[in-house]
Design a protein around this motif. Sequence first.
Motif, short mmCIF file in Angstrom:
data_model
loop_
_atom_site.label_atom_id
_atom_site.label_comp_id
_atom_site.label_asym_id
_atom_site.label_seq_id
_atom_site.Cartn_x
_atom_site.Cartn_y
_atom_site.Cartn_z
N GLY A 87 0.88 -1.08 0.10
CA GLY A 87 -0.03 0.07 -0.04
C GLY A 87 0.74 1.19 0.09
N ALA A 88 0.45 2.34 -0.80
CA ALA A 88 1.33 3.50 -1.03
C ALA A 88 0.46 4.65 -0.37
N GLN A 89 1.02 5.35 0.53
CA GLN A 89 0.34 6.53 1.05
C GLN A 89 1.48 7.61 0.67
N PHE A 90 1.28 8.27 -0.33
CA PHE A 90 2.25 9.39 -0.81
C PHE A 90 1.72 10.84 -0.32
N PHE A 91 1.29 10.94 0.78
CA PHE A 91 0.81 12.18 1.09
C PHE A 91 1.16 12.23 2.94
N LEU A 92 0.96 13.67 3.25
CA LEU A 92 1.39 13.81 4.58
C LEU A 92 0.20 13.36 5.67
N HIS A 93 0.57 12.80 6.63
CA HIS A 93 -0.56 12.38 7.56
C HIS A 93 -0.94 13.49 8.64
N TYR A 94 -2.23 13.71 8.72
CA TYR A 94 -2.56 14.84 9.71
C TYR A 94 -2.72 13.90 10.95
N PRO A 95 -2.18 14.48 11.97
CA PRO A 95 -2.44 13.92 13.40
C PRO A 95 -3.80 13.36 13.77
N ASN A 96 -4.72 14.07 13.34
CA ASN A 96 -6.22 14.05 13.78
C ASN A 96 -7.01 13.22 12.70
N PHE A 97 -6.00 12.66 11.60
CA PHE A 97 -6.84 11.87 10.68
C PHE A 97 -6.62 10.37 11.00
N LEU A 98 -7.13 9.92 11.93
CA LEU A 98 -6.74 8.42 12.54
C LEU A 98 -7.10 7.39 11.69
N SER A 99 -7.95 7.58 10.65
CA SER A 99 -8.24 6.39 9.76
C SER A 99 -7.29 6.14 8.73
N LEU A 100 -5.93 6.93 8.69
CA LEU A 100 -5.05 6.63 7.70
C LEU A 100 -4.17 5.67 8.40
N ALA A 101 -4.11 5.40 9.79
CA ALA A 101 -3.23 4.65 10.28
C ALA A 101 -3.90 3.12 10.79
N PRO A 102 -3.49 2.27 10.46
CA PRO A 102 -4.11 0.82 10.51
C PRO A 102 -3.89 0.58 11.89
N THR A 103 -4.74 -0.39 12.35
CA THR A 103 -4.87 -0.84 13.79
C THR A 103 -4.20 -2.21 13.81
N VAL A 104 -3.95 -2.64 14.96
CA VAL A 104 -3.67 -4.33 15.23
C VAL A 104 -4.72 -4.98 14.73
N SER A 105 -5.85 -4.82 15.16
CA SER A 105 -6.92 -5.79 14.71
C SER A 105 -7.17 -5.92 13.22
N GLU A 106 -6.97 -4.64 12.40
CA GLU A 106 -7.00 -4.65 11.20
C GLU A 106 -6.18 -5.42 10.50
N VAL A 107 -4.77 -5.36 11.07
CA VAL A 107 -3.82 -6.28 10.63
C VAL A 107 -4.08 -7.53 10.77
N GLU A 108 -4.49 -7.81 11.85
CA GLU A 108 -4.89 -9.44 12.34
C GLU A 108 -5.95 -9.79 11.31
N ALA A 109 -6.93 -8.96 11.19
CA ALA A 109 -7.94 -9.38 9.91
C ALA A 109 -7.60 -9.39 8.73
N SER A 110 -6.29 -8.92 8.35
CA SER A 110 -5.69 -8.97 7.05
C SER A 110 -6.47 -8.20 6.01
N ILE A 111 -6.85 -7.09 6.63
CA ILE A 111 -7.59 -6.14 5.55
C ILE A 111 -6.95 -4.71 5.27
N VAL A 112 -5.39 -5.14 5.66
CA VAL A 112 -4.73 -4.01 5.48
C VAL A 112 -3.18 -4.55 4.51
N PRO A 113 -2.42 -3.64 3.76
CA PRO A 113 -1.71 -4.19 3.02
C PRO A 113 -0.58 -4.81 3.80
N ASP A 114 0.57 -5.67 3.24
CA ASP A 114 1.46 -6.63 4.13
C ASP A 114 2.63 -5.54 4.32
N ARG A 115 2.68 -4.47 3.51
CA ARG A 115 3.60 -3.44 3.62
C ARG A 115 3.21 -2.05 3.22
N LEU A 116 3.45 -1.01 3.92
CA LEU A 116 3.26 0.54 3.43
C LEU A 116 4.50 1.07 3.03
#
Length: 167
Positions: free
Chosen positions: A5-34
């Motif tokens: 997954g490529a995120q080629f933009f700056l992260h705003y600290p309050n845009f939490l939806s851009l940061a995957p969580t452990v549960s999302e990783v465990e559910a295999s719904i995020v890329p293997d690598r960012l």
Amino acid sequence: VPVIGAQFFLHYPNFLSLAPTVSEVEASIVPDRLLETSTYQCRLATRFAPDLACKPCAALRYAHLFRTDAARVTPRGNPEKKTILLLASFDMEETLELISRFQEIAGTLSRDISVRVKFHPDMKSEEVVSRYGAGRWPDTLSVFTGPLPEALDDASLVISKNSGSIV
């Protein structure tokens, strides 16, 4: 097949939806690598899932910044001309604050300095001027509508607030 997954933009600290969580990783719904634009952006993107692989790399839209040919190294603009380039964010409030901060110091600049603002491609200049207030818009600030490489080539100084273009 690994998913990148490529995120080629700056992260705003309050845009939490851009940061995957452990549960999302465990559910295999995020890329293997960012892929991010810097190690700092990797830290922001993996703050809730620190074991998620993340690697800094250059955004392809900035390939022109990494050219090594002589045409790129040789300044194209007039070396006597002084130009300040403001690179705006894709966030309206950040952009309005950048313009407001510029306006605070505009009167202290020498008359031989030109100042341009380059908006994010998704932002309409009319909307920014309207939101800022056409009557309040600094007389010394012009809107640059050409390509980013041209704006950077002509700039003596680049000022930005949370724009991936500054990377």
